[in-house]
Design a protein around this motif. Structure first.
Motif, mmCIF file in Angstrom:
data_model
loop_
_atom_site.group_PDB
_atom_site.id
_atom_site.type_symbol
_atom_site.label_atom_id
_atom_site.label_comp_id
_atom_site.label_asym_id
_atom_site.label_seq_id
_atom_site.Cartn_x
_atom_site.Cartn_y
_atom_site.Cartn_z
ATOM 1 N N ILE A 453 0.864 -0.875 -0.152
ATOM 2 C CA ILE A 453 0.039 0.244 -0.178
ATOM 3 C C ILE A 453 0.652 1.156 -0.354
ATOM 4 C CG2 ILE A 453 -1.916 1.236 1.348
ATOM 5 C CD1 ILE A 453 -2.864 -1.096 2.409
ATOM 6 N N LEU A 454 1.976 1.107 0.942
ATOM 7 C CA LEU A 454 3.340 2.276 1.035
ATOM 8 C C LEU A 454 4.234 2.063 0.246
ATOM 9 C CD1 LEU A 454 2.192 3.306 4.762
ATOM 10 C CD2 LEU A 454 1.214 4.572 2.486
ATOM 11 N N PRO A 455 5.069 2.875 -0.120
ATOM 12 C CA PRO A 455 5.986 3.487 -0.771
ATOM 13 C C PRO A 455 7.145 2.334 0.396
ATOM 14 C CG PRO A 455 6.102 5.683 -1.089
ATOM 15 C CD PRO A 455 4.503 4.387 -0.513
ATOM 16 N N ALA A 456 8.374 1.880 -0.667
ATOM 17 C CA ALA A 456 9.394 1.780 0.886
ATOM 18 C C ALA A 456 9.614 3.079 1.426
ATOM 19 C CB ALA A 456 10.289 0.853 -0.122
ATOM 20 N N ASP A 457 9.804 4.282 0.833
ATOM 21 C CA ASP A 457 10.371 5.659 1.331
ATOM 22 C C ASP A 457 9.603 5.840 1.612
ATOM 23 O OD1 ASP A 457 9.302 6.218 -1.374
ATOM 24 O OD2 ASP A 457 10.542 6.840 -1.714
ATOM 25 N N VAL A 458 8.442 5.574 2.488
ATOM 26 C CA VAL A 458 7.400 6.918 2.907
ATOM 27 C C VAL A 458 7.216 7.127 4.004
ATOM 28 C CG1 VAL A 458 6.422 4.443 4.405
ATOM 29 C CG2 VAL A 458 4.673 6.694 3.356
ATOM 30 N N THR A 459 8.743 6.547 5.307
ATOM 31 C CA THR A 459 9.391 7.713 5.711
ATOM 32 C C THR A 459 9.685 9.080 5.815
ATOM 33 O OG1 THR A 459 10.531 6.542 6.784
ATOM 34 C CG2 THR A 459 9.210 5.771 7.589
ATOM 35 N N GLU A 460 10.653 9.348 4.054
ATOM 36 C CA GLU A 460 11.283 9.969 4.087
ATOM 37 C C GLU A 460 9.534 11.625 3.293
ATOM 38 O OE1 GLU A 460 13.880 10.866 4.251
ATOM 39 O OE2 GLU A 460 14.674 8.847 5.150
ATOM 40 N N GLN A 461 8.959 11.001 3.403
ATOM 41 C CA GLN A 461 7.450 12.022 3.187
ATOM 42 C C GLN A 461 6.908 12.821 4.339
ATOM 43 O OE1 GLN A 461 4.344 10.003 1.479
ATOM 44 N NE2 GLN A 461 6.035 8.739 -0.238
ATOM 45 N N ILE A 462 8.289 12.499 5.555
ATOM 46 C CA ILE A 462 7.564 13.577 7.382
ATOM 47 C C ILE A 462 7.950 14.348 6.935
ATOM 48 C CG2 ILE A 462 7.222 12.706 9.345
ATOM 49 C CD1 ILE A 462 7.802 10.039 9.168
ATOM 50 N N LYS A 463 6.843 15.620 6.682
ATOM 51 C CA LYS A 463 7.641 16.757 6.905
ATOM 52 C C LYS A 463 8.587 17.393 8.758
ATOM 53 C CE LYS A 463 4.017 19.281 4.408
ATOM 54 N NZ LYS A 463 2.802 19.687 4.848
ATOM 55 N N ARG A 464 9.367 17.994 8.279
ATOM 56 C CA ARG A 464 9.523 18.379 9.258
ATOM 57 C C ARG A 464 11.013 19.314 9.354
ATOM 58 N NH1 ARG A 464 12.132 13.316 7.419
ATOM 59 N NH2 ARG A 464 11.646 11.654 9.277
ATOM 60 N N THR A 465 10.851 20.025 10.555
ATOM 61 C CA THR A 465 11.691 21.379 11.093
ATOM 62 C C THR A 465 12.854 21.285 11.195
ATOM 63 O OG1 THR A 465 9.529 22.514 11.348
ATOM 64 C CG2 THR A 465 11.396 23.319 11.666
ATOM 65 N N ALA A 466 14.565 21.813 9.993
ATOM 66 C CA ALA A 466 14.951 21.844 10.857
ATOM 67 C C ALA A 466 15.671 22.906 11.819
ATOM 68 C CB ALA A 466 16.262 21.825 9.423
ATOM 69 N N TYR A 467 17.189 23.236 12.446
ATOM 70 C CA TYR A 467 17.695 23.390 13.281
ATOM 71 C C TYR A 467 19.239 23.294 13.097
ATOM 72 C CZ TYR A 467 13.258 24.766 16.528
ATOM 73 O OH TYR A 467 11.844 25.155 16.165
ATOM 74 N N HIS A 468 19.424 24.234 12.720
ATOM 75 C CA HIS A 468 21.279 24.066 12.304
ATOM 76 C C HIS A 468 22.533 24.980 13.322
ATOM 77 C CE1 HIS A 468 20.636 22.675 8.231
ATOM 78 N NE2 HIS A 468 19.706 22.841 8.963
ATOM 79 N N PRO A 469 23.389 24.670 14.299
ATOM 80 C CA PRO A 469 24.320 25.412 15.460
ATOM 81 C C PRO A 469 24.616 26.188 14.840
ATOM 82 C CG PRO A 469 25.173 23.085 14.267
ATOM 83 C CD PRO A 469 24.061 23.702 13.671
ATOM 84 N N GLN A 470 24.296 27.813 15.874
ATOM 85 C CA GLN A 470 24.801 28.989 16.130
ATOM 86 C C GLN A 470 25.810 29.525 16.718
ATOM 87 O OE1 GLN A 470 20.485 30.769 15.542
ATOM 88 N NE2 GLN A 470 19.960 30.273 13.862
ATOM 89 N N MET A 471 25.449 29.013 17.808
ATOM 90 C CA MET A 471 26.471 29.088 19.226
ATOM 91 C C MET A 471 28.332 29.162 18.768
ATOM 92 S SD MET A 471 26.703 27.644 23.048
ATOM 93 C CE MET A 471 24.381 27.545 23.090
ATOM 94 N N ASP A 472 28.636 30.783 19.193
ATOM 95 C CA ASP A 472 29.923 30.363 19.223
ATOM 96 C C ASP A 472 30.884 29.285 19.850
ATOM 97 O OD1 ASP A 472 32.432 32.260 18.707
ATOM 98 O OD2 ASP A 472 32.674 31.197 20.611
ATOM 99 N N GLU A 473 31.792 28.763 18.794
ATOM 100 C CA GLU A 473 32.249 27.344 19.509
ATOM 101 C C GLU A 473 33.320 27.417 20.450
ATOM 102 O OE1 GLU A 473 33.688 23.119 18.924
ATOM 103 O OE2 GLU A 473 32.281 24.232 18.543
ATOM 104 N N GLU A 474 33.146 28.078 21.079
ATOM 105 C CA GLU A 474 33.868 29.138 22.882
ATOM 106 C C GLU A 474 33.239 28.497 23.909
ATOM 107 O OE1 GLU A 474 37.281 32.072 24.431
ATOM 108 O OE2 GLU A 474 36.854 32.280 22.707
ATOM 109 N N LEU A 475 31.893 29.359 22.986
ATOM 110 C CA LEU A 475 30.810 29.315 23.975
ATOM 111 C C LEU A 475 30.872 27.887 24.413
ATOM 112 C CD1 LEU A 475 28.996 31.150 26.090
ATOM 113 C CD2 LEU A 475 27.970 31.044 24.595
ATOM 114 N N ARG A 476 29.825 27.268 23.013
ATOM 115 C CA ARG A 476 29.418 25.894 23.388
ATOM 116 C C ARG A 476 30.424 24.915 24.018
ATOM 117 N NH1 ARG A 476 29.856 20.838 20.315
ATOM 118 N NH2 ARG A 476 31.049 21.837 18.877
#
Length: 491
Positions: A453-476
């Protein structure tokens, strides 16, 4: 051609939910119902198996009423379940002989401490990938056999069933015709040999269990039997996807390749990484399990379980009353004094992975003159991200790889401050699913794929919000070192 629909059932610690997916893999409806938490004077935690089964039928009934679709268009069912909760029942009548022992319950601690069991702790770990603990069903089954009148005799006569919640639901939904479990759930019992892929005779013997009493272990997408949900459907449909809840969430998140991982944020948290066809024996406080066997392919995982993540937010609300709801935390985090040295370690009853210290207790350290409500709330929220990085680092040390991005789900992921801070602490991308129902979705998708009923890659259709690192490395680095010092101070 008429549309076809899939039902996903997630039987969890707090309740049972059902979801409906269409033939594009889209979640249409969710229903849920909670069940009693039976807590004894000794603090033992139990569930009533009959109540849980009755609730399962009720949530399906409500789901079908709300869906307003022809019931004959339901094509299949997937089930995810709370994993280590254990029970016994009569094979012929299907009557539970005792309430289920919940995964949180440590009543079987004495069994694990017996010299004849403890002497084999290393062998148990080597074979099963799990450290000897009353957390797992092996000791729970032994306790039930020893403390339930007539259970030992019935087990010896081959008249007893014993299993985790998936086994119970499959048995009941098929009218007692199917007594099966899948590889993911079997691997969490501490009775299953990860390499030989069978119940281990010696380990079962240590706990007084005959392997013949245990369910048949099947591929996670095999047909576990047919059900019409006590007549709610006009004809029986196949149960074609059964996985432990964390494993189902890993699959639902599309973590199909080695090195991909997810974190589920709940009361506690499960962080799991796909390790492919390789079993890794952790040297850094994690456990090895089978992720699933789908499409004939076996996948192993590394996992770390954290006791208190969302529970730290509940503590802020219910015990110290600094907040009225979890939704307040994001604003308070942003209002706090920036970059102070305040750390909260939520070791209310000890620390889980990767420390495994049940004797230590929580701490709030680095209190200064500017410390107030906002700062304490932020320290509690940030403790979630720190603990998850602890586990991800341990995975990297064990496997030689860390997830390039972490896929996450669960209620606390709505907090955008936490998600950004998580990305900053990991130094990698964090992908937030738009659905909190990843366990039920994963099980339903597994069923949908094998049914065509579903394709093998069905889980890749899930919508996601992406977060990327923003903190200064020294502070991290500064913040991370402060967390490590706070943890070391209580160990």
């Amino acid at each position: 051609m008429a549309p076809r629909y899939l039902i996903g059932i997630d039987q969890s610690t707090q309740g049972t939910k059902a979801i409906l997916l269409d033939d594009f893999g889209r979640l249409l409806i969710r229903t849920d119902l909670s069940h009693r938490q039976i807590i004894s004077e000794k603090g033992w935690v139990s569930h009533d198996p009959e109540e849980i089964y009755a609730n399962t039928i009720r949530v399906i009934e409500t789901l079908l009423e709300k869906a307003q679709i022809p019931a004959e268009q339901i094509a299949g069912v997937g089930i995810s379940n709370q994993r280590e909760t254990s029970m016994i029942w009569e094979k012929e009548s299907g009557r539970p002989m005792a309430d289920a022992v919940v995964w949180q319950c440590a009543r079987a601690e004495e069994i694990c401490a017996r010299p004849e069991v403890e002497a084999h702790a290393d062998e148990i770990y080597e074979k099963t990938g799990l450290k000897l603990s009353p957390y797992f069903p092996a000791a729970k089954f032994a306790w039930l056999l020893e403390h339930t009148e007539g259970a030992k005799e019935k087990e010896a006569a081959g008249e007893l069933c014993m299993g985790t919640m998936d086994v119970w639901l499959v048995y009941k939904l098929t009218g007692g015709l199917s007594y099966k479990t899948d590889y993911s759930n079997a691997s969490r019992t501490q009775l299953f040999h990860l390499s030989e892929l069978k119940w281990d005779e010696k380990i079962c013997g240590l706990f007084g269990i005959h392997t013949s009493s245990l369910p048949v272990v099947c591929d996670s997408d095999s047909c576990f039997g047919m059900t019409d949900f006590e007549g709610l459907l006009p004809h029986p449909v196949p149960i074609h996807g059964v996985l432990g809840d964390s494993h189902a969430a890993l699959f639902g998140q599309g973590c199909l390749l080695p090195g991909t991982g997810k974190a589920t944020y709940g009361t506690g948290s499960s962080i799991m990484m796909n390790t492919g066809d390789t079993t890794i024996r952790s040297k850094n406080g994690l456990v090895s399990s089978i992720g699933w066997k789908l499409g004939g392919k076996l996948v192993y995982v590394l996992e770390g379980n954290i006791n208190y993540t969302g529970a730290a937010i509940s503590w802020l609300k219910d015990q110290v009353r600094l907040i009225d709801s979890a939704g307040e935390t994001e604003h308070l985090c942003r209002a706090a004094v920036k970059d102070d040295d305040l750390y909260f370690v939520p070791a209310f009853t000890g620390l889980g992975a990767p420390y495994w210290n049940s004797a230590c207790r929580g701490s709030l350290s680095g209190i200064g003159r500017t410390t107030g409500r906002e700062e304490i709330v932020r320290a509690c929220v940030e403790s979630i991200a720190y603990q998850i990085r602890d586990v991800v680092d341990a995975m990297g040390a064990d496997a030689g790889i860390c997830p390039e991005s972490l896929r996450v789900d669960g209620g606390p992921t709505k907090n955008t401050y936490l998600m950004q801070f998580q990305s900053d602490m990991l130094g990698s991308e964090v992908l937030v699913s738009d659905s909190e129902e990843m366990s039920a979705i994963g099980a339903a998708c597994a069923a949908g794929i094998v049914l065509g009923i579903l394709p093998a890659d069905v889980t890749e259709q899930i919508k996601r919000t992406a977060y990327h690192p923003q903190m200064d490395e020294e502070l991290r680095i500064k913040k991370w070192n402060g967390w490590k010092r706070a943890v070391v101070s209580i160990l």
